[in-house]
Design an enzyme around this catalytic site. Structure first.
Site, mmCIF file in Angstrom:
data_model
loop_
_atom_site.group_PDB
_atom_site.id
_atom_site.type_symbol
_atom_site.label_atom_id
_atom_site.label_comp_id
_atom_site.label_asym_id
_atom_site.label_seq_id
_atom_site.Cartn_x
_atom_site.Cartn_y
_atom_site.Cartn_z
ATOM 1 N N HIS A 102 0.835 -1.202 0.000
ATOM 2 C CA HIS A 102 0.000 0.000 0.000
ATOM 3 C C HIS A 102 0.877 1.261 0.000
ATOM 4 C CE1 HIS A 102 -3.668 2.342 1.195
ATOM 5 N NE2 HIS A 102 -2.738 3.143 1.669
ATOM 6 N N GLU A 103 1.766 1.342 0.975
ATOM 7 C CA GLU A 103 2.595 2.546 1.087
ATOM 8 C C GLU A 103 3.536 2.666 -0.105
ATOM 9 O OE1 GLU A 103 1.704 4.771 3.028
ATOM 10 O OE2 GLU A 103 0.396 3.553 4.282
ATOM 11 N N HIS A 117 1.673 4.407 -2.792
ATOM 12 C CA HIS A 117 1.761 5.868 -2.619
ATOM 13 C C HIS A 117 3.142 6.346 -3.051
ATOM 14 C CE1 HIS A 117 -1.995 6.620 -0.579
ATOM 15 N NE2 HIS A 117 -1.715 5.885 0.483
ATOM 16 N N HIS A 170 3.455 6.780 -6.647
ATOM 17 C CA HIS A 170 2.697 7.966 -7.059
ATOM 18 C C HIS A 170 3.597 9.208 -6.948
ATOM 19 C CE1 HIS A 170 -1.609 9.907 -6.746
ATOM 20 N NE2 HIS A 170 -1.078 10.076 -7.922
HETATM 21 ZN ZN LIG Z 1 -2.971 5.170 1.986
#
Ligand SMILES: [Zn+2]
Length: 694
Positions: free
Chosen positions: A480-481, A484, A487
């Site tokens: 998940h991280e 990010h 991104h």
């Molecule tokens: Zn998040």
């Protein structure tokens, strides 16, 4: 040379925060930074930014995109630098000195922000450009940046009457202080707690991997040779899952649930109440019905109604499923001769037993195959297959803590595109949870600024000489991280304003949650889930059982999350929340929802850092579910063509999502990738809460 006493004036030349960063990757010189460098660096950087803003506002030339918006975008370089380094440390490795500086600087930064947004001459320039619109002949990206500036000014009080402006500035300054205190109080409560497991009996039921981590924790807290459980999720959750000592589970759970509600100096109830009241007043000054209306106005959801509708559409099926799950747990308790209703401190323990019974799967069996290093490698591998990135670890950059590591990310053409810092282990100086932040944002305003991206987690450290092992949830958090992180790293925009994760909150979880899907692919697990001692891949049967159990306990997970999201919205929908008793309010909301008594909200109000330690996810905790429509529907695009690394889809994903920052409206970004709008049904399918599931 004599030592510089703390508090002595440090001249710019001696302050590594203010001199140019000339080391590898122009990274911050962490090894030379001391807390006492920050106050003078902030002071100098603030003065520099004030002078820049004043010059833009006083420019006798008529406003142009270059002399106003680009000038604003170019400004504040020193302040951005100092603040990014400071707040990363304040979250990931704080101490008393940094905490004191944080309390001082938060209102000062709020004041500067007010000065800028409430500067009439400056707003007149931005407003004139906005009105000139198409006649300016801007590129699409420039037009977007201008529009976002105009909105930001309006949302921060430009255009209000002088009295209202003054009040808004006061409120913002006060909110900044409250947010800082809130976070520091939660950390203090977490730091103060250690459940020492003194006798073998206290450790009953705990698997070896957890015992090893508990021994390491105790040693770090000054109790060598003992075992300790902390309130970090990576410590307490496995304890609740495995400890057969119901009394100790209850004790630890109650301490976990009571963070921020101690009744002493670290109690957060009054802080939360004042925050809610001030946010509401601020929103009304700006002409909104409530703070939630204000917050959602520039998101995908746009209105609280839309966010509530989504949460309620999930709440019913999730609650029903959770009640069925609870009955099954009650049956296990009865079978074992227990005579008590399942309580919140029992749920994880009996759910673990049920998972074992249904899927022949226990967490203790999975963990030895989920080695942290291999999961980092897996996350890199997926980025390589999708986006042709490669990661090379480097040791020439001294970071802020010996546990932090860093890698250069290189694009397919061999050019470095980012520095990635991973800081994986829990420690008392670190805020709980997991997050991504950036020490430098990507942009191309004056040549390429390459991003420095940080992932911070709270995994349990293994004992000396042992490999750190993750739960499947931990591994999901890592992906998940890292999503990010990508991104931020893949961002390819000209203007800092729209760089990387600068997108609406309910869209920003799309790239991160989408990335989690690759962890669950057999192809990835077969390759990277290998035993930490033998290097053998996870047995195929175990892998299949793990994947089959994916939707297990989803009623519980959805209820604990959605309850928090609904209370967050309810708090921020209150029109005049004066003298709010936040805990009584929370209870009344949960009663209205008919919250199952055996499940506790994922984050109770007194320690709900997402919404109170800063405004980050305030009235926005629903965002995870909103984004989940996108990630569930988005990953189906890869499944539909039966190719999880399809180059054409991956290219569109990179162009429209990971590289695009805030260049487009989120709906347009998604449609550019998917070829159509998202279909909400995918969400219920993903959670297994859909059609006629028994
Ligand atoms: Zn998040």
């Amino acid at each position: 040379m004599s030592e510089t006493p703390i508090g002595a004036e440090i001249i710019a030349a001696d302050n590594p925060l203010l001199s140019p960063w000339t080391g590898p990757f122009a990274a911050p010189p962490f090894d030379r930074l001391r807390p006492e460098h920050f106050p003078p660096a902030f002071e100098a950087a603030l003065a520099e930014k004030r002078a820049e803003i004043a010059a833009i506002a006083a420019n006798p030339e008529p406003a142009s995109f270059a002399n106003t918006i680009e000038a604003l975008e170019r400004g504040g370089v020193s302040l951005d630098r100092v603040a990014a380094v400071f707040f990363n440390l304040a979250g990931a490795d704080t101490n008393d000195a940094l905490q004191a500086i944080e309390r001082d600087i938060a209102p000062v930064l709020a004041r500067l922000s007010s000065e800028i947004y409430l500067d009439e001459a400056l707003f007149r320039r931005v407003d004139a450009l906005n009105q000139a619109g198409e006649s300016l002949g801007l590129t699409a990206e420039q037009a977007r940046v201008l529009k976002l500036y105009h909105i930001a000014f309006l949302r921060n009080g430009a255009g209000l009457a002088p009295d209202a402006k003054k009040r808004l500035a006061e409120i913002d300054e006060r909110l900044a202080m409250l947010g800082t205190e809130f976070g520091q109080n939660v950390l203090a409560d977490e730091k103060a707690y250690l459940l020492a497991l003194e006798t073998p009996d206290d450790r009953a039921g705990l698997p070896d991997t957890l015992l090893a981590a508990a021994a390491e924790t105790a040693a770090e807290r000054g109790l060598p040779g003992q075992h300790g459980i902390t309130l970090a999720r990576s410590s307490i959750e496995p304890f609740l899952q495995f400890s057969s000592r119901r009394d100790l589970r209850e004790k630890a759970f109650r301490a976990w649930a009571a963070r921020g509600e101690s009744g002493g100096a670290t109690d957060n109830r009054a802080i939360a109440a004042e925050t809610v009241r001030l946010r509401s007043e601020r929103a009304r000054l700006l002409g909104f019905k409530s703070y939630a209306h204000f917050r959602l106005d520039n998101t995908m959801a746009k209105t609280p109604r839309a966010a509530l509708d989504l949460l309620h559409s999930v709440w019913g099926p999730a609650r029903a499923q959770a009640l069925r799950e609870g009955e099954a747990l009650q049956a296990i308790i009865a079978e074992e001769g227990g005579n008590f209703p399942v309580a919140p401190w029992d749920w994880r323990y009996y759910a673990e037993k049920r998972r074992k019974a249904l899927f022949d799967l226990d967490e203790g069996e999975i963990k030895p195959y989920l080695r942290l290093d291999k999961m980092i490698e897996a996350a890199f591998y997926v980025a390589q297959r999708l986006f042709s990135l490669s990661f090379t670890e480097r040791t020439d950059i001294k970071l802020y803590h010996p546990d932090a590591r860093c890698w250069t990310a290189t694009d397919g053409d061999g050019a470095p595109i980012a520095l990635f810092i991973g800081d994986y282990f829990a420690r008392p100086s670190k805020r709980s949870g997991a997050w991504m932040s950036a020490l430098r944002d990507q942009h191309k305003l004056d040549g390429a600024a390459l991003p420095i991206v940080v992932n911070v987690m709270n995994f349990a450290k293994a004992g000396e000489g042992e490999a750190a092992l993750l739960s499947f949830d931990d591994a999901r958090t890592l992906f998940h991280e890292f999503g990010h992180g990508l991104h931020g790293m893949l961002s390819d925009v000209t203007y800092p304003m729209i760089s990387g994760t600068s997108v609406p909150r309910d869209f920003v979880e799309f790239p991160s949650q989408l990335y989690e899907h690759w962890l669950e692919q057999p192809e990835i697990l077969r390759r990277f889930a290998v035993h930490h001692r033998t290097g053998e891949p996870m047995p195929e049967a175990l892998l299949q059982r793990l994947l089959r159990a994916r939707q297990f306990n989803q009623g519980f997970a959805t209820v604990e999350y959605a309850a928090s999201a609904l209370v967050d919205l309810a708090l921020h929908l209150e029109a005049t929340p004066d003298n709010l008793d936040v805990v009584a309010f929370e209870k009344s909301q949960l009663d209205k929802l008919d919250m199952p008594s055996a499940i506790q909200m994922r984050h109770r109000t007194p320690h709900f850092q997402h919404i109170f330690a800063g405004s980050g996810y305030s009235a926005g905790y629903y965002s995870y579910l909103w984004s989940e429509i996108l990630d569930a529907d988005g990953f189906e695009a890869f499944e539909e063509i039966d190719d999880i690394f399809n180059p054409e889809l991956a290219r569109r994903l990179r162009d429209y999502v990971y590289a695009a920052g805030g260049r487009r409206e989120p709906e347009a970004a998604y449609a550019g990738f998917r070829g159509r709008a998202a279909k909400p049904e995918a969400l219920l399918r993903k959670r297994g809460l859909g059609e006629a599931k028994g």
